[in-house]
Motif scaffolding. Structure first.
Motif, PDB file in Angstrom:
ATOM      1  N   ALA A 134       0.825  -1.210   0.000  1.00 19.54           N
ATOM      2  CA  ALA A 134       0.000   0.000   0.000  1.00 19.54           C
ATOM      3  C   ALA A 134       0.856   1.254   0.000  1.00 19.54           C
ATOM      4  O   ALA A 134       0.513   2.265  -0.641  1.00 19.54           O
ATOM      5  CB  ALA A 134      -0.929  -0.011   1.213  1.00 19.54           C
ATOM      6  N   LEU A 135       2.002   1.214   0.685  1.00 20.53           N
ATOM      7  CA  LEU A 135       2.902   2.369   0.700  1.00 20.53           C
ATOM      8  C   LEU A 135       3.420   2.679  -0.699  1.00 20.53           C
ATOM      9  O   LEU A 135       3.554   3.847  -1.084  1.00 20.53           O
ATOM     10  CB  LEU A 135       4.071   2.108   1.648  1.00 20.53           C
ATOM     11  CG  LEU A 135       3.725   1.940   3.140  1.00 20.53           C
ATOM     12  CD1 LEU A 135       4.993   1.630   3.928  1.00 20.53           C
ATOM     13  CD2 LEU A 135       3.036   3.190   3.678  1.00 20.53           C
ATOM     14  N   ILE A 154       2.097   1.481  -3.806  1.00 24.79           N
ATOM     15  CA  ILE A 154       1.045   1.721  -4.797  1.00 24.79           C
ATOM     16  C   ILE A 154       0.450   3.108  -4.631  1.00 24.79           C
ATOM     17  O   ILE A 154       0.050   3.759  -5.602  1.00 24.79           O
ATOM     18  CB  ILE A 154      -0.034   0.630  -4.688  1.00 24.79           C
ATOM     19  CG1 ILE A 154       0.564  -0.738  -5.039  1.00 24.79           C
ATOM     20  CG2 ILE A 154      -1.218   0.924  -5.601  1.00 24.79           C
ATOM     21  CD1 ILE A 154      -0.383  -1.895  -4.847  1.00 24.79           C
ATOM     22  N   GLY A 155       0.423   3.609  -3.397  1.00 23.01           N
ATOM     23  CA  GLY A 155      -0.119   4.945  -3.183  1.00 23.01           C
ATOM     24  C   GLY A 155       0.688   6.043  -3.849  1.00 23.01           C
ATOM     25  O   GLY A 155       0.157   7.125  -4.124  1.00 23.01           O
ATOM     26  N   LYS A 156       1.967   5.793  -4.116  1.00 26.27           N
ATOM     27  CA  LYS A 156       2.831   6.791  -4.761  1.00 26.27           C
ATOM     28  C   LYS A 156       3.087   6.482  -6.236  1.00 26.27           C
ATOM     29  O   LYS A 156       3.865   7.195  -6.889  1.00 26.27           O
ATOM     30  CB  LYS A 156       4.166   6.872  -4.021  1.00 26.27           C
ATOM     31  CG  LYS A 156       4.029   7.273  -2.558  1.00 26.27           C
ATOM     32  CD  LYS A 156       5.381   7.275  -1.862  1.00 26.27           C
ATOM     33  CE  LYS A 156       5.251   7.630  -0.385  1.00 26.27           C
ATOM     34  NZ  LYS A 156       6.563   7.610   0.308  1.00 26.27           N
ATOM     35  N   ASP A 157       2.482   5.429  -6.739  1.00 26.62           N
ATOM     36  CA  ASP A 157       2.687   5.036  -8.135  1.00 26.62           C
ATOM     37  C   ASP A 157       1.873   5.950  -9.048  1.00 26.62           C
ATOM     38  O   ASP A 157       0.650   6.068  -8.903  1.00 26.62           O
ATOM     39  CB  ASP A 157       2.258   3.581  -8.324  1.00 26.62           C
ATOM     40  CG  ASP A 157       2.574   3.055  -9.708  1.00 26.62           C
ATOM     41  OD1 ASP A 157       3.295   3.747 -10.457  1.00 26.62           O
ATOM     42  OD2 ASP A 157       2.087   1.956 -10.042  1.00 26.62           O
TER      43      ASP A 157
END
Length: 335
Positions: free
Chosen positions: A64-65, A67-70
Motif C-alpha cells: 500500500a505504501l 502503490i499509493g505513490k505510483d
C-alpha cells in the motif's frame, strides 16, 4: 436321572472371562497423551494460519505504501521505474510472463510425469523401475541454481534447431514465430521449469498409483480388460486427485522459481506476441534481480509485486482444492 434336567456349573466355553490387569478406561474419558497430541495438532494449525495472516498483512502494508505513490497503473503499466520522479511501475509484463511460462511448464511436464509414473508402477520390471525411481528422486533434490547453470550453458545454445523447426512449421500462428537471436525467451523458461518440476510430479504420482487397490485391477482383468484398459478404468480414476495435487506442487515451484529463470531469460518490460522472441519477465526473477539495488521505496514496490504472486498462488491452490472436492466421488479411494 433325566439328562435334560441335569445342571452343571461348568463355564460356557463361548463366554470369555474379563481380562485381568488394570481396569479398563471409562467410556468418555481421554488419556493425557491424547489431550497433549490434540493440543499440539490444534496449536500447529492455528500457528500456521497466524503465520499466513502475518505474511499477508506485512505484504499488504508495504504494498500500500508503494502503490499509493505510483503514478502509473499498477496492473497495466508496461514499465518498472521506481527511481524516477514521479515513479511509474506495473506488473502487466511480470504477470504475463509468470503465467505463460508456468502454463508451458505444466503442459510439458504433467503428461510426461504421469507417463513415467505409470511406466514405473505398471509396465517396468522391478529391476528397472528401482534404479529409475532412484534417479528421479535425485533429480528432485538438485538445487535450482544448478538447473539454471545447466540451462544457460547447455540448454540455451542447443535450442536454435528447435526454434528454427517451430518457426518453419508453426511460425504462421504468430505464437511460435522466430526472428532469430539467442533463444532466451519464455518458451525456454517454460522448458527449463518443466524439467525442474518433472521429478516432483512424477514421485507423487508414482506413490499415488501404487496405492490403487489390487482388487480393482484384478476385477478389471477378470472382465477381460487389457493392461491399458485397467489403467484407464481403475488406476487413473483412483489417482486423479493425487495427480492434481502433484501438479499443484509442481506449479507452486514453477510460479516462484527465481534463479533458474534469471539465468536463462533476457528480461525486458514488454509483451511479445511470440513465445520464441527474447524478453519478458516473471515476478520472482524481477524481485531477485532488482532487490539489492532498490531503494526503500523500490523494495516496497517489489513487495507489492510479491503480494500479487502470493495471491495468485493462493488462488491456484484454492482452485485445485475445489476441483479435487468436486470430483472426489469419482475417485476409487472413496469407493
Amino acid at each position: 436321572m433325566d439328562i435334560s434336567t441335569q445342571h452343571t456349573d461348568a463355564p460356557d466355553p463361548l463366554t470369555r472371562p474379563a481380562p485381568a490387569g488394570p481396569a479398563r478406561a471409562v467410556r468418555g474419558t481421554t488419556r493425557p497423551g491424547d489431550r497433549v497430541f490434540l493440543g499440539l495438532s490444534r496449536g500447529s494449525g492455528i500457528l500456521l494460519l497466524a503465520i499466513m495472516a502475518a505474511i499477508a498483512v506485512f505484504l499488504a502494508y508495504r504494498a500500500a505504501l508503494a502503490i499509493g505513490k505510483d503514478h502509473g497503473n499498477f496492473l497495466t503499466t508496461f514499465e518498472w521505474n521506481t527511481n524516477i520522479l514521479p515513479p511509474q511501475f506495473g506488473i502487466a509484463v511480470l504477470a504475463f510472463g509468470t503465467v505463460v511460462s508456468s502454463i508451458v511448464a505444466m503442459a510439458l511436464a504433467v503428461p510426461v510425469a504421469v507417463g513415467i509414473a505409470l511406466f514405473l508402477t505398471h509396465y517396468a520390471p522391478r529391476r528397472l523401475s528401482g534404479p529409475i525411481a532412484y534417479v528421479i528422486d535425485l533429480l528432485a533434490a538438485v538445487p535450482s541454481i544448478v538447473y539454471g547453470l545447466w540451462g544457460a550453458l547447455v540448454l540455451v545454445p542447443n535450442l536454435n534447431g528447435l526454434y528454427g523447426w517451430l518457426d518453419d512449421y508453426f511460425g504462421w500462428t504468430g505464437i511460435l514465430s522466430w526472428q532469430g537471436g539467442a533463444p532466451r525467451s519464455l518458451l525456454t523458461v517454460g522448458i527449463l521449469l518443466a524439467i525442474m518440476i518433472l521429478p516432483i510430479i512424477t514421485n507423487v504420482s508414482r506413490e499415488v498409483f501404487r496405492q490403487v487397490p489390487r482388487m480393482h485391477e484384478e476385477a478389471a482383468l477378470a472382465l477381460g480388460a487389457t493392461r491399458w484398459e485397467v489403467i484407464r478404468m481403475s488406476v487413473l480414476p483412483f489417482g486423479r486427485s493425487g495427480v492434481i495435487s502433484a501438479s499443484m506442487l509442481g506449479l507452486g515451484r514453477a510460479l516462484g522459481e527465481t534463479m533458474a529463470v534469471a539465468t536463462v531469460l533476457s528480461p525486458t518490460f514488454d509483451i511479445k506476441a511470440s513465445l520464441l522472441d527474447p524478453g519478458g519477465g516473471t515476478f520472482a526473477q524481477n524481485i531477485a534481480s532488482k532487490f539489492n539495488e532498490a531503494t526503500e521505496f523500490g523494495q516496497d514496490a517489489l513487495i507489492a509485486s510479491g503480494l500479487v504472486l502470493f495471491v495468485i498462488t493462493l488462488l491456484v491452490n484454492g482452485a485445485a482444492r475445489m476441483i479435487i472436492n468436486r470430483r472426489k466421488e469419482y475417485s476409487g479411494a472413496n469407493a
